[in-house]
Design an enzyme around this catalytic site. Structure first.
Site: not given
Ligand code: GLA
Length: 392
Positions: A147, A218, A357
């Site tokens: 991420h 997210h 996502e």
């Protein structure tokens, strides 16, 4: 009064163009509050979002239509709150969030509602090669980079501009070499609350050097309301006949496999938890569901496509996810521990939320057979994802 916040799949398919006329008005909160199963959700206090972080001001922006309210902060371009009426008309906050900027900075869970970048999901061994050069990233998830690294796009202050009651625009300049990624990257994320009860997220970016990019949102959802217990009885439908199996560190093996005859087959609506304890190596690696699904598309199609439909078993709230992306990560909250206080006083218990996502596949920069995530100077990255709400 039985005005229902009706949901229509047919409407979802042609969502942006034509839904408005098909929708019936949302339910008003019932006059007889005894019929309400949950207390009405309220927005967090906006003053607790007025802060200064890294020398820049933060704020909470409120988007409203007649049925839905969304609260967005420029700290990480995050969805803080998403309040939609349940089947009885009771306002229900379906997005997990904190009640202040301070908690977004200091609590251990750092991804609630965040825009994730520069690269959503994992890059193997924190390394990739692009045009003959090796780039090294922080390894913040076992041996891998997750991420965007230590301080991804969810932990920086964006410049926010509310355009009207329905729209907020957030911009960020990610400088050359930030978190190890090449190129000055200008990113813009626009959240729009549409008349068809959808939160539309439009992403745009340009760079001055070739780079890799995989932006996503997210948000942790619980369609029965944040903090209301397990999501394992929600039903999920994924428009995906294939997924990308992973190794024990959650990096795709490179294979694309059929979901048929596996616990990954959500092609018809299925309770999330119904097969979660099966003896399956992929479920073991993910500690449950934490996998990228390949959205069914005809070759060459990059249009907005229905990727997922989820229904809250208690609330009747239905969420459709539409996207222009090729993949969707379904994460079932396997790493949640209950150690984070939510804005309504509840906790983020184990598997009490899921994430959907939308994305390019994990580790694409190291997987030549996956759709490319390279962005070159002169190109404009543009992608849209829509979370649309109704009840059944
Ligand atoms: C993604 C990842 C998960 C987990 C969560 C955040 O969904 O795929 O493994 O890291 O983010 O906890």
């Amino acid at each position: 009064m039985n005005k229902r916040f009706l949901f229509s799949l047919a409407c979802a398919a042609s969502l942006l163009a034509s839904c408005g006329g098909n929708e019936k008005p949302a339910a008003e909160p019932p006059a007889d509050s005894a019929t309400a199963k949950a207390p009405a959700a309220t927005l967090p206090d906006t003053t607790k979002f007025k802060d200064v972080v890294d020398g820049q001001p933060t704020a909470l922006y409120i988007l409203k239509n007649k049925n839905v309210t969304a609260a967005i902060t420029n700290y990480g371009a995050r969805v803080v709150s998403l309040i939609v009426p349940d089947k009885n008309g009771v306002p229900t906050d379906v997005a997990l969030g904190y009640d202040s900027i301070g908690k977004y900075i200091h609590q251990p869970e750092t991804y609630f509602g965040a825009i994730v970048g520069r690269y959503g999901n994992r890059i193997a061994k924190g390394e990739f090669r692009l045009n003959g050069k090796t780039y090294t990233l922080a390894k913040n998830n076992g041996p891998n980079s997750l991420h965007g690294g230590k301080k991804g796009f969810g932990s920086v202050v964006w410049t926010g501009k509310q355009l009207d009651d329905h729209t907020v625009e957030l911009s960020y300049l990610s400088k050359d070499s930030e978190e190890g990624y090449p190129g000055n990257l200008k990113v813009k994320v626009t959240y729009t609350l549409t008349d068809s009860n959808a939160l539309k997220i439009s992403y745009e970016a340009t760079t001055d050097k070739a780079t890799v990019l995989n932006l996503t949102n997210h948000t942790y959802f619980n369609l029965n309301g944040q903090g209301s217990g397990s999501i394992n009885n929600h039903t999920l439908r994924l428009n995906a006949g294939q997924y990308t199996p992973v190794d024990s560190t959650l990096i795709p093996t490179g294979k694309i496999e059929a979901v048929a005859n596996t616990p990954f087959d959500f092609r018809t609506p299925t309770a999330i938890g119904s097969r979660i304890d099966q003896d399956n190596i992929q479920l073991k690696y993910g500690k449950g569901y934490d996998h990228n699904f390949v959205i069914n598309r005809t070759a060459g199609d990059r249009g907005l496509t229905l990727a997922a439909t989820v229904q809250g078993d208690q609330s009747g709230i239905v969420m459709n996810v539409l996207t222009e992306e090729p993949g969707i990560q379904f994460y079932g909250g396997n790493f949640m521990t209950g150690s984070n206080p939510l804005s309504n006083g509840k906790k983020d218990d184990y598997r009490s939320a899921f994430c959907l996502e939308t994305q390019h596949y994990p580790d694409s920069p190291n997987q030549p057979s996956f759709p490319s995530t390279e962005l070159k100077p002169g190109q404009t990255y543009q992608t849209t994802t829509v979370y649309q709400f109704g009840t059944k």
